[in-house]
Motif scaffolding. Sequence first.
Motif, PDB file in Angstrom:
ATOM      1  N   VAL A  35       0.815  -1.218   0.000  1.00 22.34           N
ATOM      2  CA  VAL A  35       0.000   0.000   0.000  1.00 22.34           C
ATOM      3  C   VAL A  35       0.852   1.273   0.000  1.00 22.34           C
ATOM      4  CG1 VAL A  35      -1.682   1.316   1.357  1.00 22.34           C
ATOM      5  CG2 VAL A  35      -2.048  -1.109   0.929  1.00 22.34           C
ATOM      6  N   PRO A  36       1.850   1.431   0.873  1.00 27.35           N
ATOM      7  CA  PRO A  36       2.669   2.651   0.809  1.00 27.35           C
ATOM      8  C   PRO A  36       3.453   2.775  -0.506  1.00 27.35           C
ATOM      9  CG  PRO A  36       2.994   1.544   2.913  1.00 27.35           C
ATOM     10  CD  PRO A  36       2.199   0.627   2.045  1.00 27.35           C
ATOM     11  N   THR A  37       3.884   1.659  -1.036  1.00 28.56           N
ATOM     12  CA  THR A  37       4.626   1.692  -2.295  1.00 28.56           C
ATOM     13  C   THR A  37       3.749   2.205  -3.432  1.00 28.56           C
ATOM     14  OG1 THR A  37       5.949  -0.176  -1.533  1.00 28.56           O
ATOM     15  CG2 THR A  37       5.991   0.299  -3.894  1.00 28.56           C
ATOM     16  N   ILE A  38       2.527   1.734  -3.487  1.00 33.33           N
ATOM     17  CA  ILE A  38       1.602   2.193  -4.529  1.00 33.33           C
ATOM     18  C   ILE A  38       1.290   3.673  -4.334  1.00 33.33           C
ATOM     19  CG2 ILE A  38      -0.752   1.941  -5.398  1.00 33.33           C
ATOM     20  CD1 ILE A  38      -0.446  -1.086  -4.813  1.00 33.33           C
ATOM     21  N   GLY A  39       1.142   4.111  -3.094  1.00 33.50           N
ATOM     22  CA  GLY A  39       0.903   5.526  -2.823  1.00 33.50           C
ATOM     23  C   GLY A  39       2.046   6.399  -3.300  1.00 33.50           C
ATOM     24  N   ASN A  40       3.276   5.943  -3.113  1.00 31.61           N
ATOM     25  CA  ASN A  40       4.442   6.693  -3.590  1.00 31.61           C
ATOM     26  C   ASN A  40       4.466   6.776  -5.109  1.00 31.61           C
ATOM     27  OD1 ASN A  40       5.303   7.125  -0.989  1.00 31.61           O
ATOM     28  ND2 ASN A  40       6.747   5.416  -0.997  1.00 31.61           N
ATOM     29  N   VAL A  41       4.108   5.703  -5.775  1.00 34.48           N
ATOM     30  CA  VAL A  41       4.092   5.688  -7.239  1.00 34.48           C
ATOM     31  C   VAL A  41       3.075   6.695  -7.760  1.00 34.48           C
ATOM     32  CG1 VAL A  41       3.485   4.280  -9.247  1.00 34.48           C
ATOM     33  CG2 VAL A  41       4.949   3.336  -7.474  1.00 34.48           C
ATOM     34  N   ILE A  42       1.920   6.741  -7.138  1.00 31.86           N
ATOM     35  CA  ILE A  42       0.885   7.687  -7.561  1.00 31.86           C
ATOM     36  C   ILE A  42       1.342   9.122  -7.327  1.00 31.86           C
ATOM     37  CG2 ILE A  42      -1.449   8.513  -7.034  1.00 31.86           C
ATOM     38  CD1 ILE A  42      -2.186   5.559  -6.493  1.00 31.86           C
ATOM     39  N   GLY A  43       1.947   9.392  -6.179  1.00 34.55           N
ATOM     40  CA  GLY A  43       2.441  10.735  -5.884  1.00 34.55           C
ATOM     41  C   GLY A  43       3.521  11.184  -6.853  1.00 34.55           C
ATOM     42  N   ASP A  44       4.431  10.274  -7.187  1.00 35.86           N
ATOM     43  CA  ASP A  44       5.485  10.602  -8.150  1.00 35.86           C
ATOM     44  C   ASP A  44       4.901  10.895  -9.524  1.00 35.86           C
ATOM     45  OD1 ASP A  44       7.353  10.245  -6.172  1.00 35.86           O
ATOM     46  OD2 ASP A  44       8.009   8.257  -6.868  1.00 35.86           O
ATOM     47  N   ALA A  45       3.911  10.129  -9.926  1.00 36.60           N
ATOM     48  CA  ALA A  45       3.288  10.333 -11.231  1.00 36.60           C
ATOM     49  C   ALA A  45       2.594  11.689 -11.303  1.00 36.60           C
ATOM     50  CB  ALA A  45       2.290   9.215 -11.524  1.00 36.60           C
ATOM     51  N   GLU A  46       1.929  12.080 -10.218  1.00 40.83           N
ATOM     52  CA  GLU A  46       1.263  13.388 -10.200  1.00 40.83           C
ATOM     53  C   GLU A  46       2.261  14.532 -10.297  1.00 40.83           C
ATOM     54  OE1 GLU A  46      -1.030  13.238  -6.616  1.00 40.83           O
ATOM     55  OE2 GLU A  46      -2.711  12.213  -7.587  1.00 40.83           O
ATOM     56  N   SER A  47       3.374  14.441  -9.577  1.00 37.88           N
ATOM     57  CA  SER A  47       4.361  15.519  -9.630  1.00 37.88           C
ATOM     58  C   SER A  47       5.036  15.583 -10.995  1.00 37.88           C
ATOM     59  CB  SER A  47       5.401  15.361  -8.522  1.00 37.88           C
ATOM     60  OG  SER A  47       6.182  14.213  -8.729  1.00 37.88           O
ATOM     61  N   LYS A  48       5.291  14.437 -11.605  1.00 34.78           N
ATOM     62  CA  LYS A  48       5.887  14.434 -12.945  1.00 34.78           C
ATOM     63  C   LYS A  48       4.909  14.981 -13.989  1.00 34.78           C
ATOM     64  CE  LYS A  48       9.264  10.822 -12.140  1.00 34.78           C
ATOM     65  NZ  LYS A  48       9.707   9.455 -12.454  1.00 34.78           N
ATOM     66  N   ALA A  49       3.621  14.722 -13.813  1.00 37.95           N
ATOM     67  CA  ALA A  49       2.620  15.264 -14.734  1.00 37.95           C
ATOM     68  C   ALA A  49       2.560  16.785 -14.626  1.00 37.95           C
ATOM     69  CB  ALA A  49       1.255  14.657 -14.445  1.00 37.95           C
ATOM     70  N   LYS A  50       2.650  17.313 -13.412  1.00 37.84           N
ATOM     71  CA  LYS A  50       2.655  18.771 -13.232  1.00 37.84           C
ATOM     72  C   LYS A  50       3.893  19.398 -13.857  1.00 37.84           C
ATOM     73  CE  LYS A  50      -0.225  18.957  -9.131  1.00 37.84           C
ATOM     74  NZ  LYS A  50      -0.325  19.244  -7.712  1.00 37.84           N
ATOM     75  N   GLU A  51       5.035  18.728 -13.715  1.00 33.83           N
ATOM     76  CA  GLU A  51       6.267  19.213 -14.343  1.00 33.83           C
ATOM     77  C   GLU A  51       6.139  19.236 -15.862  1.00 33.83           C
ATOM     78  OE1 GLU A  51      10.291  17.546 -13.583  1.00 33.83           O
ATOM     79  OE2 GLU A  51       9.582  17.417 -11.519  1.00 33.83           O
ATOM     80  N   ALA A  52       5.552  18.181 -16.417  1.00 31.58           N
ATOM     81  CA  ALA A  52       5.372  18.095 -17.866  1.00 31.58           C
ATOM     82  C   ALA A  52       4.414  19.181 -18.357  1.00 31.58           C
ATOM     83  CB  ALA A  52       4.859  16.714 -18.251  1.00 31.58           C
ATOM     84  N   ASP A  53       3.344  19.441 -17.596  1.00 34.44           N
ATOM     85  CA  ASP A  53       2.410  20.508 -17.961  1.00 34.44           C
ATOM     86  C   ASP A  53       3.114  21.861 -17.975  1.00 34.44           C
ATOM     87  OD1 ASP A  53       0.348  18.702 -18.175  1.00 34.44           O
ATOM     88  OD2 ASP A  53      -0.531  19.173 -16.215  1.00 34.44           O
ATOM     89  N   LYS A  54       3.939  22.101 -16.963  1.00 33.57           N
ATOM     90  CA  LYS A  54       4.679  23.366 -16.876  1.00 33.57           C
ATOM     91  C   LYS A  54       5.578  23.546 -18.100  1.00 33.57           C
ATOM     92  CE  LYS A  54       7.972  25.733 -13.855  1.00 33.57           C
ATOM     93  NZ  LYS A  54       9.311  25.706 -14.326  1.00 33.57           N
ATOM     94  N   GLU A  55       6.316  22.517 -18.434  1.00 30.67           N
ATOM     95  CA  GLU A  55       7.221  22.597 -19.584  1.00 30.67           C
ATOM     96  C   GLU A  55       6.448  22.789 -20.889  1.00 30.67           C
ATOM     97  OE1 GLU A  55      10.693  19.880 -21.640  1.00 30.67           O
ATOM     98  OE2 GLU A  55      10.166  19.523 -19.545  1.00 30.67           O
ATOM     99  N   LEU A  56       5.309  22.093 -21.019  1.00 30.15           N
ATOM    100  CA  LEU A  56       4.488  22.211 -22.217  1.00 30.15           C
ATOM    101  C   LEU A  56       3.983  23.635 -22.409  1.00 30.15           C
ATOM    102  CD1 LEU A  56       2.839  20.667 -24.493  1.00 30.15           C
ATOM    103  CD2 LEU A  56       1.007  20.618 -22.805  1.00 30.15           C
ATOM    104  N   VAL A  57       3.482  24.233 -21.338  1.00 26.59           N
ATOM    105  CA  VAL A  57       2.930  25.585 -21.420  1.00 26.59           C
ATOM    106  C   VAL A  57       4.034  26.604 -21.694  1.00 26.59           C
ATOM    107  CG1 VAL A  57       1.729  27.368 -20.107  1.00 26.59           C
ATOM    108  CG2 VAL A  57       0.936  25.008 -20.009  1.00 26.59           C
ATOM    109  N   GLU A  58       5.182  26.454 -21.039  1.00 24.10           N
ATOM    110  CA  GLU A  58       6.288  27.387 -21.282  1.00 24.10           C
ATOM    111  C   GLU A  58       6.791  27.292 -22.715  1.00 24.10           C
ATOM    112  OE1 GLU A  58       9.127  26.555 -18.204  1.00 24.10           O
ATOM    113  OE2 GLU A  58       7.988  27.661 -16.689  1.00 24.10           O
TER     114      GLU A  58
END
Length: 118
Positions: A35-58
């Motif tokens: 359970v904690p491992t899956i939670g970490n994977v989801i959190g990492d994916a969300e932060s990477k998606a936000k980073e990708a959105d930032k780069e896309l918009v810039e």
Amino acid sequence: MLTRMKKMLKKQKGFTLVELLAVIAILAIIVAIAVPTIGNVIGDAESKAKEADKELVENAARLAHVSKLKPDTAGEYTITELIKGGFLDVDTSKISGKVTFEEKTDGKGLIFTYVPGS
């Protein structure tokens, strides 16, 4: 006949309480690790998606600037402007905000910064 019934009852196979408790303990350990491992994977994916959105918009703002799109407000492009100009193709319910840009005095060109909206 009675002896035959006793033999049949003795031949019944099943799990003992100890065996069942051992299986439950093993499953609990697996869940406690997974359970904690899956939670970490989801959190990492969300932060990477936000980073990708930032780069896309810039990058869309850089392209708009190079293409001589005049922003409505000096020094910034809104997401709506970038979409209307054809530089960005996103769902506006997921990304909002603006991209500010400024000339650096050290001669390194323009710096684009995405500022997410609320």
